[in-house]
Design a protein around this motif. Sequence first.
Motif: not given
Length: 85
Positions: A31-59
Amino acid sequence: MWSLIILAQMKYRKEVDAAGQEDQLIFKMPWYPFSSYIVLIFLAFVAIVLLFRISSLLALIGSLIWIGALYAVKIHRNQQAKRAN
């Protein structure tokens, strides 16, 4: 790291497509290029979720600083190479 891998794959695939060599690819990302964009969106979501815990925020902050430093070194080396020519 995973986002950099996806970005590198997207750049590579764009060059392959521009050269008209997509027939020679042994493995094509589904499904290129759509799958690449979906993966990037998912990784951005994971990064946002990491912001909610101080230990992962520092990392996360540390990794962003590290990537920024590596990019600054790359720019500096490119400028030095241009001056040498």
